[in-house]
Design a protein around this motif. Sequence first.
Motif, PDB file in Angstrom:
ATOM      1  N   ALA A 119     -22.545  37.695  75.556  1.00 36.88           N
ATOM      2  CA  ALA A 119     -23.126  37.962  74.235  1.00 36.88           C
ATOM      3  C   ALA A 119     -22.763  36.823  73.274  1.00 36.88           C
ATOM      4  N   ALA A 245     -28.477  41.541  79.599  1.00 38.08           N
ATOM      5  CA  ALA A 245     -28.807  42.258  78.356  1.00 38.08           C
ATOM      6  C   ALA A 245     -27.913  41.769  77.214  1.00 38.08           C
ATOM      7  N   SER A 249     -29.376  39.954  73.974  1.00 40.26           N
ATOM      8  CA  SER A 249     -29.287  40.585  72.649  1.00 40.26           C
ATOM      9  C   SER A 249     -28.406  39.755  71.723  1.00 40.26           C
ATOM     10  N   GLN A 252     -30.789  37.150  70.498  1.00 41.36           N
ATOM     11  CA  GLN A 252     -31.799  37.686  69.569  1.00 41.36           C
ATOM     12  C   GLN A 252     -31.202  38.195  68.261  1.00 41.36           C
ATOM     13  N   SER A 253     -29.885  38.420  68.249  1.00 36.51           N
ATOM     14  CA  SER A 253     -29.276  38.826  66.977  1.00 36.51           C
ATOM     15  C   SER A 253     -29.302  37.646  65.988  1.00 36.51           C
ATOM     16  N   THR A 320     -34.680  44.178  75.744  1.00 35.74           N
ATOM     17  CA  THR A 320     -35.054  45.494  75.202  1.00 35.74           C
ATOM     18  C   THR A 320     -36.113  45.294  74.134  1.00 35.74           C
TER      19      THR A 320
END
Length: 320
Positions: A119, A245, A249, A252-253, A320
């Motif tokens: 992440a 994932a 994410s 994309q944050s 997602t």
Amino acid sequence: MAVYTDVNEGELTAFLKAYPVGELLSYKGIAEGTENSNFLVHASTGSYILTLYEKRVDKADLPFFLGLMGHLARKGISCPLPVTAHDGTVIGTLAGRPAVIITFLEGLSLRRPTAAHCAEVGKALAGLHLAGQDFQMRRPNALAIDGWRKLWAASRERADEVEPGLAAEVDADFSDFERNWPTGLPQGIIHADLFPDNVFFLGEKLSGLIDFYFACDDLYAYDVATCLNAWCFEKDFSFNLTKGAALLSGYQSVRPLSGEEKAALPMLARGSALRFMLTRLYDWLTIPDGGLVMKRDPTEYIRRMRFHRAIKSPSEYGLT
Ligand SMILES: Nc1ncnc2c1ncn2[C@@H]1O[C@H](COP(=O)(O)OP(=O)(O)OP(=O)(O)O)[C@@H](O)[C@H]1O
Ligand SMILES: N[C@@H](CCO)C(=O)O
């Protein structure tokens, strides 16, 4: 071991006089890395990395790489800052090689990254993409399809020695890429080699990004695809959906992917897997065993190419 060129104390002391780093206290060669000769230098003002560029880096590209590191560092990206000499230049000469001094980053690269690390990498990659948007220099990706073709032409004849059937498999991929490679997606400065050995962590917190020597202009989503390949597969070649994932994410944050970018991910991830397979295959077939350059296993990336070929929807990466 990546110290191809020896540097003696006298010549290093003389070299450092041109830079505002103070007195040389100690230095030692760094074993990691394959492209250049690197030394850890302790000087009275702090620690630095001395890099001597060997022949695998095109000297004409150095102003781009060093200019980019300076630009990103000044924009708050945690990456090395090249030290400017008293005469305003950055690139000097040492032991007959172009040489630079860059700031030392604290942290350790990881052998077994977790989803939390993935992440962080996603966030840092998106931050790098945004910070590069106003960088003025340009460098086309030398390892885009035309570059892959050159590597393939030099390796194809012996490819089946590494994996039976590989020549036919890669030929079919090339025809597919020629027809279906995405165009028109957002592009700009990408790192292009953001593997775990080029990212430092202090605990779970990302502390630095290094090795900008493949950075270039290309599709942002291609850089994301490279990170999926480099960070989200396990040793048994299975894709770790939780890590995928987390990486996506995290990315994309900071910079959300468009619908087109998401849809293109399987093709981009295949292309990226082929790119790393090809550089590894070329080295595997051309570099003598037991030499200084560490050869990496191309078959790890043949497995990834096959995985991506079978993907039906980008949601299989954890989107997602
Ligand atoms: N700014 C830095 N701060 C701390 N350590 C660094 C820094 N730059 C490089 N290093 C150390 O030097 C090693 C080699 O650096 P780098 O990856 O840039 O070399 P390289 O020869 O271009 O290798 P490759 O392209 O194969 O990864 C790194 O693994 C790291 O240990
Ligand atoms: N990251 C590349 C090596 C070049 O930096 C690889 O794993 O093949």
